[in-house]
Design an enzyme around this catalytic site. Structure first.
Site, short mmCIF file in Angstrom:
data_model
loop_
_atom_site.label_atom_id
_atom_site.label_comp_id
_atom_site.label_asym_id
_atom_site.label_seq_id
_atom_site.Cartn_x
_atom_site.Cartn_y
_atom_site.Cartn_z
N PHE A 167 -7.28 58.08 70.71
CA PHE A 167 -6.92 58.58 69.38
C PHE A 167 -6.42 60.02 69.37
O PHE A 167 -5.75 60.44 68.43
CB PHE A 167 -8.13 58.47 68.42
CG PHE A 167 -9.14 59.58 68.59
CD1 PHE A 167 -8.92 60.83 68.02
CD2 PHE A 167 -10.29 59.39 69.34
CE1 PHE A 167 -9.84 61.87 68.19
CE2 PHE A 167 -11.21 60.42 69.52
CZ PHE A 167 -10.98 61.66 68.94
N GLU A 194 -6.53 52.18 67.42
CA GLU A 194 -6.59 51.64 66.05
C GLU A 194 -6.97 52.72 65.04
O GLU A 194 -6.82 52.54 63.84
CB GLU A 194 -7.56 50.44 65.99
CG GLU A 194 -9.02 50.73 66.31
CD GLU A 194 -9.33 50.74 67.82
OE1 GLU A 194 -8.45 51.12 68.62
OE2 GLU A 194 -10.47 50.38 68.17
N CYS A 299 -8.79 66.27 75.92
CA CYS A 299 -9.50 65.99 77.16
C CYS A 299 -9.49 67.22 78.05
O CYS A 299 -10.18 67.26 79.06
CB CYS A 299 -8.90 64.79 77.88
SG CYS A 299 -7.25 65.13 78.45
N GLU A 400 -20.02 64.94 77.50
CA GLU A 400 -18.77 65.26 76.78
C GLU A 400 -19.08 65.26 75.28
O GLU A 400 -19.57 64.27 74.74
CB GLU A 400 -17.69 64.20 77.08
CG GLU A 400 -16.39 64.53 76.35
CD GLU A 400 -15.25 63.57 76.67
OE1 GLU A 400 -15.49 62.35 76.74
OE2 GLU A 400 -14.11 64.06 76.86
P1 NAD Z 1 -11.87 55.10 73.66
O1 NAD Z 1 -12.21 54.82 75.08
O2 NAD Z 1 -12.90 54.82 72.63
O3 NAD Z 1 -10.58 54.26 73.22
C1 NAD Z 1 -9.39 54.30 73.97
C2 NAD Z 1 -8.65 52.97 73.81
O4 NAD Z 1 -9.44 51.92 74.36
C3 NAD Z 1 -8.35 52.58 72.37
O5 NAD Z 1 -7.06 52.05 72.32
C4 NAD Z 1 -9.40 51.54 72.04
O6 NAD Z 1 -8.92 50.56 71.16
C5 NAD Z 1 -9.69 50.91 73.40
N1 NAD Z 1 -11.10 50.53 73.57
C6 NAD Z 1 -12.19 51.24 73.18
N2 NAD Z 1 -13.33 50.60 73.56
C7 NAD Z 1 -12.94 49.48 74.21
C8 NAD Z 1 -13.64 48.42 74.85
N3 NAD Z 1 -14.96 48.40 74.90
N4 NAD Z 1 -12.93 47.43 75.42
C9 NAD Z 1 -11.58 47.45 75.40
N5 NAD Z 1 -10.87 48.42 74.79
C10 NAD Z 1 -11.53 49.43 74.22
O7 NAD Z 1 -11.40 56.62 73.61
P2 NAD Z 1 -11.04 57.50 72.32
O8 NAD Z 1 -12.31 57.83 71.60
O9 NAD Z 1 -9.92 56.91 71.58
O10 NAD Z 1 -10.49 58.83 73.02
C11 NAD Z 1 -11.28 59.92 73.38
C12 NAD Z 1 -11.62 59.92 74.85
O11 NAD Z 1 -10.41 59.89 75.61
C13 NAD Z 1 -12.35 61.16 75.30
O12 NAD Z 1 -13.38 60.77 76.18
C14 NAD Z 1 -11.30 61.98 76.04
O13 NAD Z 1 -11.79 62.86 77.01
C15 NAD Z 1 -10.48 60.89 76.64
N6 NAD Z 1 -9.14 61.34 76.97
C16 NAD Z 1 -8.84 61.52 78.29
C17 NAD Z 1 -7.60 62.00 78.65
C18 NAD Z 1 -7.25 62.21 80.10
O14 NAD Z 1 -6.10 62.41 80.40
N7 NAD Z 1 -8.21 62.18 80.99
C19 NAD Z 1 -6.64 62.28 77.67
C20 NAD Z 1 -6.98 62.06 76.32
C21 NAD Z 1 -8.25 61.59 75.99
#
Ligand code: NAD
Length: 500
Positions: A167, A194, A299, A400
């Site tokens: 997101f 989403e 991140c 985090e």
């Molecule tokens: P998230 O893992 O909750 O969701 C990411 C994506 O995965 C979304 O599209 C979501 O629909 C999907 N998803 C979530 N749970 C799932 C599951 N159990 N099974 C299948 N799909 C699933 O992450 P978020 O809250 O959207 O983003 C924040 C996180 O992303 C933080 O931990 C941040 O550090 C990390 N992030 C990392 C980087 C990097 O380059 N390392 C960059 C941006 C964000």
């Protein structure tokens, strides 16, 4: 929250040009999803429902994968110099529509307009780099590898690939992958978060205007079921994921078990080290921007600062002042320096982690919980928070937070700081502030971290370099952006050739 759907029927009131519920884009057609479930997309600054997004079922992933597979034959035969013409067109369209897309990012994600504009600048940079594919995608060769025998390596596309995005950067992160994927001759599917799906609607409206052939790029909105369908679909050969570490780990395992090429970027706990010889004003400004910019939801946000020796005195006082002075509000308003966090659940989680830090013995030097933000009564606001003397062995120094919270740990030497940092599970970013070249070299040599900043607060690799997280911040071997993206989106074929 109850949605007044009648307000949304003919399209979103708050985001002109966007339908409600959001359609998918498959085979160059905007399609209404048959999803059983729609969820509200909420402006985190106001609580207003912006639109609704479908949680698309597996069948709709199948339609997108089939369209992408059908498009592959022609697309990989389109010369790279022609493929990149669509990217040149996209770059111009993104520039022309920058303001509108940035505004959309602010509306659905909460960051300030300046931050949203910066995000899209980074996205555009990746399009520019991918325009170099006719050079980047070249192979290698050696004439006369044996007498009269030549050997060469050529790169071919992998096939249908997909991105699953988080997101916090609704625009940029897809661009770590998509431009390289299609420039290399792959066809593509994007599954946005989403929580922030509107930005990709706008981006795909521009992709449509480039005239890309049918099925080359596809957009499928959704949640877990949609992701599962991507991870198990036999036509999808490569998966790029960015999100939380727990999700990254699970997706990496499932995609690999299904025989896919996969790269998963995960979460982080990013430290800064401040040496006594650092420039105080510059360092405090950079640290505040890193910790509180994008409401700490980067991140690459600083989450810990290690002050070494005397630095604790000037840094602690000044960061507390800066945190207190930061202007928090709706990111669309002029002068606002920090917006809300993404959801009310996130806000509650962050508030709980702040309390846990205090319970572990930290001093709540600046407590940003429960602020009053004019006009933001229904928004998810937390002000910048500083936890002083955080226990380096406690949970909060290793968890985090993903919110505007900076923990201060005071140590005697740079070795103490590097030792604690290297004992952590994450390896996304670490930064050092100093005027000593020797300290800088020691730090970049010894830190077990993939992205290093020296007198930089947010060491975000530009598109010309890979985004290099390590340890639990990354699962895979090839990162997003640059050469790594070219390697990820091509498979190498070696030809050994003899002609009589
Ligand atoms: P998230 O893992 O909750 O969701 C990411 C994506 O995965 C979304 O599209 C979501 O629909 C999907 N998803 C979530 N749970 C799932 C599951 N159990 N099974 C299948 N799909 C699933 O992450 P978020 O809250 O959207 O983003 C924040 C996180 O992303 C933080 O931990 C941040 O550090 C990390 N992030 C990392 C980087 C990097 O380059 N390392 C960059 C941006 C964000």
């Amino acid at each position: 929250m109850e949605t007044d759907v009648s307000l949304l029927k003919s399209g979103s009131q708050a985001v002109p040009g966007v339908q409600t519920p959001l359609p998918n884009y498959v085979n160059n057609t905007w399609q209404k999803s048959e999803a059983a479930e729609l969820i509200d997309v909420i402006n985190p600054a106001t609580g207003e429902v912006l639109t609704q997004v479908p949680l698309s079922p597996a069948e709709e992933v199948h339609q997108a994968a089939t369209a992408a597979a059908d498009a592959l034959h022609e697309w990989r035969r389109t010369p790279p110099v022609q493929r990149i013409q669509y990217l040149f067109a996209l770059k111009n369209l993104l520039e022309e529509n920058l303001e509108d897309i940035a505004r959309t990012i602010t509306l659905e994600c909460g960051k300030t307009l300046d931050e949203a504009t910066g995000e899209m600048r980074r996205a555009i940079e990746n399009v520019e780099v991918a325009c170099g594919i006719p050079t980047l995608m070249q192979g290698t060769n050696l004439e006369d590898i044996a007498t009269g025998i030549d050997e060469f390596m050529i790169r071919q596309p992998v096939g249908v690939c997909a991105a699953i995005a988080p997101f916090n950067f609704p625009g940029m992160i897809t661009f770590w992958f998509l431009p390289y994927a299609i420039a290399c001759g792959n066809t593509y599917i994007v599954k946005p978060s989403e929580k922030v799906p509107i930005t990709m609607q706008k981006v795909f409206q521009l992709l449509e205007q480039t005239g890309l052939p049918k099925g080359v790029v596809n957009l499928v909105n959704g949640g877990r079921e949609t992701v599962d369908a991507i991870l198990t679909h036999p036509e999808i050969r490569g998966v790029s994921f960015v999100g939380a570490t727990a999700t990254a780990k699970a997706i990496y395992a499932k995609a690999a078990a299904n025989g896919k090429r996969v790269q998963c970027q995960g979460g982080a706990k990013n430290p800064l080290i401040v040496l006594p010889d650092a420039d105080p004003q510059f360092t405090v400004n950079a640290a505040a921007e890193s910790a509180f910019g994008c409401a700490g939801q980067r991140c690459l946000a600083a989450s810990l600062t290690f002050t070494v020796g005397e630095a604790r005195h000037w840094f602690t006082e000044a960061i507390a002042d800066t945190a207190t002075d930061r202007v928090v509000g709706n990111g669309l308003e002029e002068g606002v320096e920090m917006g809300p966090v993404i959801t009310s659940e996130s806000r509650s989680r962050i508030e709980g982690l702040i309390q846990a830090g205090a319970d572990e013995g930290a001093q709540l030097l600046v407590d940003g919980r429960y602020p009053s933000v004019s006009g933001g009564e229904n928004g998810n606001f937390i002000r910048p928070t500083v936890l002083n003397d955080l226990n380096p062995q406690g949970d909060i120094a290793r968890t985090e937070i993903f919110g505007p919270v900076l923990g201060l740990i005071h140590v005697e030497t740079i070795d103490d700081a590097i030792g604690i940092i290297n004992s952590g599970r994450y390896g996304n970013m670490a930064c050092l502030f100093t005027s000593s070249g020797a300290s800088a070299r020691k730090f970049r040599y010894e830190a077990e971290i993939g992205n290093i900043g020296i007198n930089i607060g947010v060491a975000a690799p530009m598109a010309f370099f890979p985004f290099s997280g390590w340890k639990d911040s990354f699962f895979g071997d090839l990162h997003g952006q640059s050469w790594d993206a070219v390697d990820f989106f091509t498979q190498k074929k070696v030809v050994v050739e003899r002609w009589a």
